[in-house]
Design a protein around this motif. Structure first.
Motif, PDB file in Angstrom:
ATOM      1  N   PHE A  67      29.565  20.111  28.994  1.00 49.20           N
ATOM      2  CA  PHE A  67      29.740  19.805  27.645  1.00 49.20           C
ATOM      3  C   PHE A  67      30.373  18.616  27.511  1.00 49.20           C
ATOM      4  CE2 PHE A  67      33.760  21.420  29.541  1.00 49.20           C
ATOM      5  CZ  PHE A  67      34.775  20.714  28.699  1.00 49.20           C
ATOM      6  N   LEU A  68      30.329  17.912  26.437  1.00 52.19           N
ATOM      7  CA  LEU A  68      30.713  16.798  26.239  1.00 52.19           C
ATOM      8  C   LEU A  68      31.828  16.684  25.130  1.00 52.19           C
ATOM      9  CD1 LEU A  68      29.521  15.508  23.260  1.00 52.19           C
ATOM     10  CD2 LEU A  68      27.378  15.362  24.629  1.00 52.19           C
ATOM     11  N   VAL A  69      32.577  15.802  25.019  1.00 53.73           N
ATOM     12  CA  VAL A  69      33.927  15.740  24.017  1.00 53.73           C
ATOM     13  C   VAL A  69      33.310  14.707  22.919  1.00 53.73           C
ATOM     14  CG1 VAL A  69      36.090  15.141  23.678  1.00 53.73           C
ATOM     15  CG2 VAL A  69      35.496  16.212  25.961  1.00 53.73           C
ATOM     16  N   GLN A  70      33.483  15.127  21.829  1.00 55.62           N
ATOM     17  CA  GLN A  70      33.127  14.120  20.635  1.00 55.62           C
ATOM     18  C   GLN A  70      34.502  14.199  19.813  1.00 55.62           C
ATOM     19  OE1 GLN A  70      30.216  16.078  18.129  1.00 55.62           O
ATOM     20  NE2 GLN A  70      28.612  14.972  19.130  1.00 55.62           N
ATOM     21  N   ALA A  71      34.685  12.971  19.078  1.00 58.08           N
ATOM     22  CA  ALA A  71      35.869  12.698  18.296  1.00 58.08           C
ATOM     23  C   ALA A  71      35.383  12.283  17.049  1.00 58.08           C
ATOM     24  CB  ALA A  71      36.748  11.619  18.868  1.00 58.08           C
ATOM     25  N   ASP A  72      35.585  13.072  15.934  1.00 61.54           N
ATOM     26  CA  ASP A  72      35.187  12.737  14.402  1.00 61.54           C
ATOM     27  C   ASP A  72      33.668  12.900  14.443  1.00 61.54           C
ATOM     28  OD1 ASP A  72      37.844  12.788  13.373  1.00 61.54           O
ATOM     29  OD2 ASP A  72      37.984  10.640  13.592  1.00 61.54           O
ATOM     30  N   GLY A  73      32.882  13.597  15.366  1.00 56.50           N
ATOM     31  CA  GLY A  73      31.572  13.453  15.106  1.00 56.50           C
ATOM     32  C   GLY A  73      30.668  12.735  16.084  1.00 56.50           C
ATOM     33  N   ALA A  74      31.276  11.688  16.791  1.00 56.42           N
ATOM     34  CA  ALA A  74      30.894  10.638  17.717  1.00 56.42           C
ATOM     35  C   ALA A  74      31.106  11.071  19.080  1.00 56.42           C
ATOM     36  CB  ALA A  74      31.150   9.251  17.422  1.00 56.42           C
ATOM     37  N   ASP A  75      30.034  10.810  19.743  1.00 60.59           N
ATOM     38  CA  ASP A  75      30.333  11.215  21.218  1.00 60.59           C
ATOM     39  C   ASP A  75      31.448   9.967  21.787  1.00 60.59           C
ATOM     40  OD1 ASP A  75      28.362  12.922  21.102  1.00 60.59           O
ATOM     41  OD2 ASP A  75      27.009  11.915  22.470  1.00 60.59           O
ATOM     42  N   THR A  76      32.407  10.585  22.800  1.00 62.77           N
ATOM     43  CA  THR A  76      33.263   9.776  23.326  1.00 62.77           C
ATOM     44  C   THR A  76      32.781   9.089  24.596  1.00 62.77           C
ATOM     45  OG1 THR A  76      34.270  11.415  24.406  1.00 62.77           O
ATOM     46  CG2 THR A  76      35.144  11.220  22.363  1.00 62.77           C
ATOM     47  N   GLY A  77      31.707   9.584  25.392  1.00 62.02           N
ATOM     48  CA  GLY A  77      31.273   9.275  26.582  1.00 62.02           C
ATOM     49  C   GLY A  77      31.779  10.034  27.639  1.00 62.02           C
ATOM     50  N   ILE A  78      32.633  10.923  27.448  1.00 65.06           N
ATOM     51  CA  ILE A  78      33.544  11.955  28.300  1.00 65.06           C
ATOM     52  C   ILE A  78      32.587  13.052  28.417  1.00 65.06           C
ATOM     53  CG2 ILE A  78      35.444  13.447  28.829  1.00 65.06           C
ATOM     54  CD1 ILE A  78      37.209  11.137  27.473  1.00 65.06           C
ATOM     55  N   THR A  79      32.271  13.478  29.772  1.00 68.58           N
ATOM     56  CA  THR A  79      31.586  14.935  29.896  1.00 68.58           C
ATOM     57  C   THR A  79      32.230  15.785  31.217  1.00 68.58           C
ATOM     58  OG1 THR A  79      29.433  13.801  29.216  1.00 68.58           O
ATOM     59  CG2 THR A  79      29.112  15.865  30.553  1.00 68.58           C
ATOM     60  N   PHE A  80      32.227  16.784  31.023  1.00 70.86           N
ATOM     61  CA  PHE A  80      32.512  17.812  32.297  1.00 70.86           C
ATOM     62  C   PHE A  80      31.376  18.595  32.495  1.00 70.86           C
ATOM     63  CE2 PHE A  80      36.600  16.646  29.843  1.00 70.86           C
ATOM     64  CZ  PHE A  80      37.537  16.446  30.918  1.00 70.86           C
ATOM     65  N   SER A  81      31.150  18.635  33.802  1.00 72.81           N
ATOM     66  CA  SER A  81      30.211  19.434  34.193  1.00 72.81           C
ATOM     67  C   SER A  81      30.838  20.558  35.249  1.00 72.81           C
ATOM     68  CB  SER A  81      29.176  18.735  35.168  1.00 72.81           C
ATOM     69  OG  SER A  81      28.225  17.997  34.117  1.00 72.81           O
ATOM     70  N   GLY A  82      30.857  21.736  34.766  1.00 75.88           N
ATOM     71  CA  GLY A  82      31.688  22.761  35.466  1.00 75.88           C
ATOM     72  C   GLY A  82      32.788  23.174  34.440  1.00 75.88           C
ATOM     73  N   VAL A  83      33.599  24.392  35.067  1.00 75.14           N
ATOM     74  CA  VAL A  83      34.602  24.758  34.209  1.00 75.14           C
ATOM     75  C   VAL A  83      35.986  24.208  34.875  1.00 75.14           C
ATOM     76  CG1 VAL A  83      35.950  26.604  33.558  1.00 75.14           C
ATOM     77  CG2 VAL A  83      33.503  26.835  34.316  1.00 75.14           C
ATOM     78  N   PRO A  84      36.512  23.126  33.877  1.00 81.53           N
ATOM     79  CA  PRO A  84      37.664  22.359  34.081  1.00 81.53           C
ATOM     80  C   PRO A  84      38.865  23.179  34.276  1.00 81.53           C
ATOM     81  CG  PRO A  84      37.004  21.852  32.093  1.00 81.53           C
ATOM     82  CD  PRO A  84      36.056  22.604  32.449  1.00 81.53           C
ATOM     83  N   GLY A  85      39.120  23.794  35.573  1.00 87.56           N
ATOM     84  CA  GLY A  85      40.141  24.654  35.851  1.00 87.56           C
ATOM     85  C   GLY A  85      40.902  24.120  36.869  1.00 87.56           C
ATOM     86  N   GLY A  86      42.145  24.784  37.303  1.00 82.49           N
ATOM     87  CA  GLY A  86      42.606  24.392  38.583  1.00 82.49           C
ATOM     88  C   GLY A  86      43.429  22.942  38.215  1.00 82.49           C
ATOM     89  N   HIS A  87      43.051  21.949  39.273  1.00 83.07           N
ATOM     90  CA  HIS A  87      44.119  20.650  38.845  1.00 83.07           C
ATOM     91  C   HIS A  87      43.337  19.718  37.485  1.00 83.07           C
ATOM     92  CE1 HIS A  87      46.908  20.874  42.040  1.00 83.07           C
ATOM     93  NE2 HIS A  87      45.915  21.109  42.955  1.00 83.07           N
ATOM     94  N   GLU A  88      42.202  20.425  37.574  1.00 84.63           N
ATOM     95  CA  GLU A  88      41.208  19.607  36.592  1.00 84.63           C
ATOM     96  C   GLU A  88      41.655  19.875  34.874  1.00 84.63           C
ATOM     97  OE1 GLU A  88      40.037  16.540  36.813  1.00 84.63           O
ATOM     98  OE2 GLU A  88      40.015  16.723  39.139  1.00 84.63           O
ATOM     99  N   PHE A  89      42.440  21.046  34.708  1.00 82.14           N
ATOM    100  CA  PHE A  89      42.621  21.542  33.369  1.00 82.14           C
ATOM    101  C   PHE A  89      43.461  20.336  32.848  1.00 82.14           C
ATOM    102  CE2 PHE A  89      45.439  23.966  30.444  1.00 82.14           C
ATOM    103  CZ  PHE A  89      44.462  24.414  29.594  1.00 82.14           C
TER     104      PHE A  89
END
Length: 532
Positions: A67-89
């Motif tokens: 999934f990617l993160v959008q701010a006000d409908g625009a892509d931020t360039g930040i993507t997570f591939s996987g479930v960001p649990g553990g230390h990545e939460f």
């Protein structure tokens, strides 16, 4: 997945969101998709500004658990591939807060450098959710993406994408790719990433005259471990102008998972203790410069420090608390196979050796603790100790004796690391009692043979031992007037957290006494008042 307590705490943080945040999840099927959607939908309950949507973004997203993160409908360039649990939460939460308008954590000078990048850069950070060093890199790359539209950052959980791990021959985390090529691997410091980035993008080093120069400092501390932070806090409590400069706050402590010998604290972890140290540091008026290195120290009545970002800091006194780094074996095959079977952090890289045979080099506390950690993950652990007997505390040796998959080889001198097809496949060692050479087949080697002082920055400035330890007296003073040192970088015996804290406090008190006896020259005071 998220407890009511966590959700309530997050609601407090999310009140500060000034932008709408959307998690855009790639459509499709995946075994962990339900877990991911559950996490994101729970996060969406913490703020009206957070929503979750599904879309076919195969051009950007790797799979149905990306999934990617959008701010006000625009892509931020930040993507997570996987479930960001553990230390990545924490990486996910910080990405939401920072994309939502919260202040970035990177030093302003680093932010200015990142903003100058003109080429399109796509970073991929391979992580393990059990890796406590990975979030620092993921969070830095996410901030890079928020600072510059030319930069994209993707976190990839190696446990979710084993085929990519195998294809790219990844055996250590974090491993960072830039535009499809390996950029950094193993224990990665943000300061090192900046240096690599500046080598690839030299224009980012162009002088930035927008940032005001720091006024003359009373005390400057180099190093952000227990010794350095203690020194900075004690100095600030005296009402002095204090700056602390560090590759990262926490130092080696941040890599320690179990701490049971910090008096009054029955048990803590390195990341937890680091958080407490930084929180205490933030209670005082101290200038912090993190992810920055000191390249040069010039001695004099006023000491001059040249930093890796081009800044210059002038200070009346200097406290060196640069700590130490893992000592290398120095044998053939070691450097060539770092990240391909040779590792220094069992907590970070241990999961990559699940069901495999590994070795730990070193029979001190660090080595035995590493063996105990690995024993629950790998098929077998062989501990190699150079001396005839183990050096670890008896309580640890007793614990190791209870594990049926740990073997100890004493009087063993590592001769070389062997590899085939880009991966470690054996270790060669000498039996020091018989001079016989032996080989043992294995897939991983974890080096735990002590520490080397990080004293190169003051080489030729202060006196050192032949081992690189800075020589100090009972007050932490070096042979140079106004320069003090503390912690693992010095000749003080017993490299322990509690000892380092005391030494840092002592060095600060000694620096304060020095400043009382050596007031700032009148001309310097006049210059500072004029600048103010």
């Amino acid at each position: 997945m998220l407890t009511p307590d966590i959700l309530n705490a997050l609601k407090g943080y999310m009140k500060d969101l000034s932008h709408d945040i959307t998690f855009v999840v790639q459509t499709g099927e995946h075994a962990k998709r339900a877990e991911l959607m559950d996490m994101l939908n729970q996060l969406a309950t913490t703020s009206e500004k957070i929503t979750v949507t599904e879309a076919d973004r195969a051009d950007t997203l790797r799979s149905a658990v990306s999934f990617l993160v959008q701010a006000d409908g625009a892509d931020t360039g930040i993507t997570f591939s996987g479930v960001p649990g553990g230390h990545e939460f924490n990486s996910l939460i910080l990405a939401v807060l920072q994309a939502g308008g919260s202040k970035l954590k990177l030093d302003e000078s680093i932010q200015n450098m990142v903003k100058k990048v003109k080429d399109k850069l796509k970073f991929q950070v391979y992580v393990s959710l059990s890796c406590h060093a990975c979030p620092d890199v993921v969070q830095a790359m996410n901030q890079f993406a928020l600072l510059n539209p030319n930069i994209e950052a993707e976190m990839i959980d190696g446990g979710v994408y084993p085929e990519l791990v195998e294809e790219n021959n990844i055996q250590g985390v974090p491993t960072v790719y830039m535009n499809g090529e390996v950029f950094a691997s193993g224990k990665v410091e943000i300061a090192g990433i900046i240096e690599k980035l500046s080598a690839a993008q030299p224009e980012i080093l162009e002088a930035d005259n927008s940032a005001p120069e720091l006024p003359l400092q009373d005390v400057t501390v180099i190093g952000g471990g227990p010794a350095g932070i203690s020194a900075a806090i004690y100095s600030a409590r005296k009402g002095l102008a204090v700056t602390i400069i560090a590759d990262r706050f926490g130092g080696q402590v941040k890599d320690t998972m179990g701490i049971e010998n910090l008096i009054s604290v029955k048990y803590t972890t390195g990341p937890e203790l680091t958080g407490s140290l930084v929180e205490h540091l933030d209670q005082h008026d101290i200038t912090k410069k993190e992810h920055i290195r000191v390249d040069k120290v010039e001695n004099g009545k006023i000491k001059t420090l040249t930093l890796s970002n081009g800044e210059v800091v002038r200070t009346r006194s200097l406290i060196i608390a640069t700590g130490a780094n893992w000592r290398e074996l120095g044998v053939p095959g070691e450097k060539e196979n770092i990240g391909n079977g040779v590792a220094y952090c069992p907590h970070c890289d241990g999961p990559f050796y699940k069901g495999k045979d590994v070795a730990v080099i070193g029979g001190g506390n660090s080595g035995v603790e590493a063996a105990l950690d690995l024993a629950g993950i790998v098929k077998s652990v062989t501990v190699y100790e150079f001396l005839p007997e183990l050096k670890a505390d008896q309580v640890l040796i007793d614990q190791m004796a209870k594990r049926d998959n740990i073997t100890v080889v004493k009087n063993a001198a590592t001769k070389q690391v062997l590899a085939a097809n880009g991966k470690v496949n054996a270790i060669e060692y000498i039996d020091r009692a018989t001079d016989e050479v032996h080989q043992q087949s294995l897939q991983g080697i974890f080096v735990q043979i002590g520490l080397v002082p990080n004293s190169k920055v003051v080489e030729g400035v202060v006196d050192m031992t032949k081992y690189g330890e800075i020589i100090i007296n009972e007050k932490g003073a070096t042979n140079q007037e106004g320069i003090f040192a503390c912690g693992d970088v010095t000749t003080v015996p017993y490299k322990q957290i509690v000892v380092a804290m005391g030494e840092g406090s002592k060095a600060s008190l000694a620096a304060f006494d020095y400043l009382l006896m050596n007031p700032a020259p009148v001309e310097n005071i006049a210059k500072e008042e004029q600048a103010a």
